[in-house]
Motif scaffolding. Structure first.
Motif, PDB file in Angstrom:
ATOM      1  N   THR A 113       0.806  -1.220   0.000  1.00  0.00           N
ATOM      2  CA  THR A 113       0.000   0.000   0.000  1.00  0.00           C
ATOM      3  C   THR A 113       0.844   1.276   0.000  1.00  0.00           C
ATOM      4  OG1 THR A 113      -0.333   0.500   2.363  1.00  0.00           O
ATOM      5  CG2 THR A 113      -1.684  -1.264   1.415  1.00  0.00           C
ATOM      6  N   PRO A 114       0.302   2.357  -0.569  1.00  0.00           N
ATOM      7  CA  PRO A 114       1.060   3.611  -0.639  1.00  0.00           C
ATOM      8  C   PRO A 114       1.366   4.230   0.707  1.00  0.00           C
ATOM      9  CG  PRO A 114      -1.199   3.935  -1.392  1.00  0.00           C
ATOM     10  CD  PRO A 114      -0.994   2.458  -1.274  1.00  0.00           C
ATOM     11  N   THR A 136       1.794  -1.830  -4.597  1.00  0.00           N
ATOM     12  CA  THR A 136       0.991  -0.610  -4.598  1.00  0.00           C
ATOM     13  C   THR A 136       0.666  -0.299  -6.052  1.00  0.00           C
ATOM     14  OG1 THR A 136       1.980   0.350  -2.605  1.00  0.00           O
ATOM     15  CG2 THR A 136       1.007   1.881  -4.169  1.00  0.00           C
ATOM     16  N   PRO A 137      -0.607  -0.071  -6.408  1.00  0.00           N
ATOM     17  CA  PRO A 137      -0.903   0.310  -7.799  1.00  0.00           C
ATOM     18  C   PRO A 137       0.002   1.460  -8.237  1.00  0.00           C
ATOM     19  CG  PRO A 137      -2.940  -0.097  -6.624  1.00  0.00           C
ATOM     20  CD  PRO A 137      -1.838  -0.150  -5.588  1.00  0.00           C
ATOM     21  N   SER A 140      -0.755   5.221  -7.680  1.00  0.00           N
ATOM     22  CA  SER A 140      -0.680   5.704  -6.300  1.00  0.00           C
ATOM     23  C   SER A 140       0.763   5.959  -5.891  1.00  0.00           C
ATOM     24  CB  SER A 140      -1.315   4.676  -5.359  1.00  0.00           C
ATOM     25  OG  SER A 140      -2.658   4.432  -5.705  1.00  0.00           O
ATOM     26  N   ALA A 164      -4.148   0.942 -12.032  1.00  0.00           N
ATOM     27  CA  ALA A 164      -5.603   1.079 -12.032  1.00  0.00           C
ATOM     28  C   ALA A 164      -6.199   0.668 -13.372  1.00  0.00           C
ATOM     29  CB  ALA A 164      -5.988   2.516 -11.693  1.00  0.00           C
ATOM     30  N   TRP A 188     -14.457   5.056  -2.267  1.00  0.00           N
ATOM     31  CA  TRP A 188     -13.074   5.482  -2.429  1.00  0.00           C
ATOM     32  C   TRP A 188     -12.709   6.426  -1.282  1.00  0.00           C
ATOM     33  CZ3 TRP A 188     -14.894   6.682  -7.953  1.00  0.00           C
ATOM     34  CH2 TRP A 188     -14.764   5.545  -8.760  1.00  0.00           C
ATOM     35  N   ASP A 193      -4.609   5.891  -2.465  1.00  0.00           N
ATOM     36  CA  ASP A 193      -5.304   4.963  -3.347  1.00  0.00           C
ATOM     37  C   ASP A 193      -6.652   5.513  -3.782  1.00  0.00           C
ATOM     38  OD1 ASP A 193      -3.523   2.848  -3.715  1.00  0.00           O
ATOM     39  OD2 ASP A 193      -4.129   1.845  -1.872  1.00  0.00           O
ATOM     40  N   PHE A 197      -7.740   6.329  -7.584  1.00  0.00           N
ATOM     41  CA  PHE A 197      -8.813   5.567  -8.219  1.00  0.00           C
ATOM     42  C   PHE A 197      -9.969   6.468  -8.649  1.00  0.00           C
ATOM     43  CE2 PHE A 197      -8.266   0.859  -7.037  1.00  0.00           C
ATOM     44  CZ  PHE A 197      -6.888   0.954  -7.073  1.00  0.00           C
ATOM     45  N   VAL A 246     -11.571   0.833  -2.835  1.00  0.00           N
ATOM     46  CA  VAL A 246     -10.236   0.434  -2.397  1.00  0.00           C
ATOM     47  C   VAL A 246     -10.197   0.760  -0.902  1.00  0.00           C
ATOM     48  CG1 VAL A 246      -9.288   2.637  -3.241  1.00  0.00           C
ATOM     49  CG2 VAL A 246      -7.748   0.725  -2.696  1.00  0.00           C
ATOM     50  N   LYS A 273      -7.648  -4.160  -2.051  1.00  0.00           N
ATOM     51  CA  LYS A 273      -6.905  -4.037  -0.793  1.00  0.00           C
ATOM     52  C   LYS A 273      -7.551  -4.758   0.374  1.00  0.00           C
ATOM     53  CE  LYS A 273      -6.087   0.164   0.935  1.00  0.00           C
ATOM     54  NZ  LYS A 273      -5.429   1.492   0.999  1.00  0.00           N
TER      55      LYS A 273
END
Length: 426
Positions: A113-114, A136-137, A140, A164, A188, A193, A197, A246, A273
């Motif tokens: 995760t960010p 982490t996407p 992000s 994404a 969201w 994230d 998104f 997310v 997530k």
């Protein structure tokens, strides 16, 4: 090369500069013939479920490497130093600072995760320490840190994961697998994230519209929210049959319990997530984890092998289960792959010092247990290497638990399908 600096970056930079003024100078790299690798992840706190297998993976890496590492520039002792963020982004930065100034590591690895990857990568970039991140996407990580589209915005920090746009294709593929009215409710949060998104240009909203879905977005919410009644009422009023988002696991648990109480039963709950671990799914109240759908970003369905051990994804997953009695985790593969890449980079580096490590990092072309990792081929974000992504859902295993099955692989045909999509169970 210039890049945009947000207020967060300026505050962070100022704090880090102040810290460097009071801390002793850093050692020479690979001092006393020892390479030190730092690893940061959320081992406790709200995100700890994602990192449950980290200790097992790192112990296995230590056993595989032994006490030394042979590199282009010589043979070195090797040490792995682990840090726990406690799921706190501020502590993540503190742990990076400790690794840089106290432990004096040669390279930092970070995942999950960010809230973890971004503050760690920022501190490494500022202080000239090579850093590789994952899980982490990429939006992000890249745009969340001020990356500029089309530029190699960072010198010392690279990332590998999907984005994404890949998640959208997976989600749309899943949702088109069952008949719905195509009305999507979004959850969201107000975090990196959620902001990525929900972005009106690069996020989900324009893609949903282009794919023929109607979006119901009640706005950003604060993580660890205790009442989703406003969102549920908005979704019911709009006839939402698909919920996406997310989310942190506690927030998804709260939302689903309240949705059931209030008579809201969408056909899909497809959330990034929060729906990643078997214990997390089993922990949702009243069996509400059954048939949650989402990303399948690693598992025995993936056809790759470890460049370090030669183990298949099936062997890696089964090894964790045999050693711990727990089901395999998607995150297991990415922790293992971070060390695959780091070891490959260190072996090829002309010297164990930052610029040489970065040069080797940028030249990486390695097939890992999560797929190929090669930087330089993704023009939109040159610091990013894209990895494959499929989709699926958590189905009852007949023994009181749940298993993650892959039901959609059009985005990654090499990933095996091993289940059939079913509606969400309420």
């Amino acid at each position: 090369m210039s890049r945009h600096l947000t207020r967060r970056h300026l505050i962070l930079s100022s704090a880090a500069i102040a810290a460097t003024a009071t801390l002793p100078p850093r050692r020479a790299f690979a001092q006393n013939g020892t390479i030190r690798i730092g690893y940061v992840s959320p081992r406790s706190g709200a995100l700890s479920g994602i990192s449950e297998s980290d200790g097992y993976v790192i112990d296995a890496i230590r056993a595989t490497l032994g006490d030394t590492l042979e590199t282009t520039s010589g043979t070195y002792a090797i040490e792995i130093i682990e840090k726990d963020t406690q799921s706190d982004p501020n502590r993540a930065g503190d742990m990076a600072s400790d690794l840089i100034f106290q432990d004096e590591v040669d390279i930092v690895l970070v995942g999950s995760t960010p809230d973890t990857t971004n503050p760690v990568a920022d501190l490494c970039e500022l202080n000239g320490v090579p850093c590789i991140s994952a899980a982490t996407p990429w939006q992000s990580w890249y745009f969340g840190r001020g990356g500029v589209p089309g530029e190699k915005s960072f010198k010392y920090t690279n990332h590998f994961f999907w984005g994404a746009e890949d998640l959208m294709k997976v989600y749309f593929g899943l949702w088109n697998g069952l008949e719905t009215n195509k009305v999507v409710g979004a959850l969201w949060p107000n975090d990196p994230d959620g902001i990525a998104f929900s972005d009106s240009t690069l996020g989900f909203p324009p893609a949903l519209q282009a794919a023929g879905f109607t979006l119901v977005d009640p706005g950003r919410y604060t993580n660890l929210k205790d009442d989703f009644s406003a969102e549920i009422n908005a979704f019911k009023a709009a006839g939402v049959e698909i919920v996406t988002g997310v989310m942190l696991p506690p927030d998804l648990a709260t939302f689903m319990a309240q949705a059931k109480q209030q008579g809201f039963a969408p056909k899909f709950v497809t959330v990034a997530k929060a729906a990643l671990t078997p214990k997390g799914i089993a922990g949702f109240p009243n069996g509400l984890g059954e048939n949650l759908s989402g990303e399948v970003y690693w598992g025995p369905q993936y056809p790759f092998t470890s460049s370090l051990t030669g183990e298949t994804t099936t062997a890696l997953a089964e090894g964790y289960t045999m050693a711990t009695g727990n089901q395999w985790l998607q995150g297991t593969g990415y922790v293992h792959a971070l060390f695959e890449v780091a070891v490959d980079v260190l072996k090829r580096a002309a010297a164990i010092e930052p610029d040489a490590i970065v040069e080797a990092m940028n030249a990486t072309d390695l097939t890992t247990c999560v797929g190929p990792v090669k930087w330089g081929g993704f023009d939109l974000a040159p610091n990013v290497a894209k990895t494959p992504l499929a989709g699926g859902q958590w189905q009852a295993d007949g023994a009181g638990g749940f298993r993650l099955v892959c039901t959609f692989n059009a985005t990654a045909p090499e990933v095996a399908i091993d289940g059939t999509l079913l509606p969400k169970v309420w």
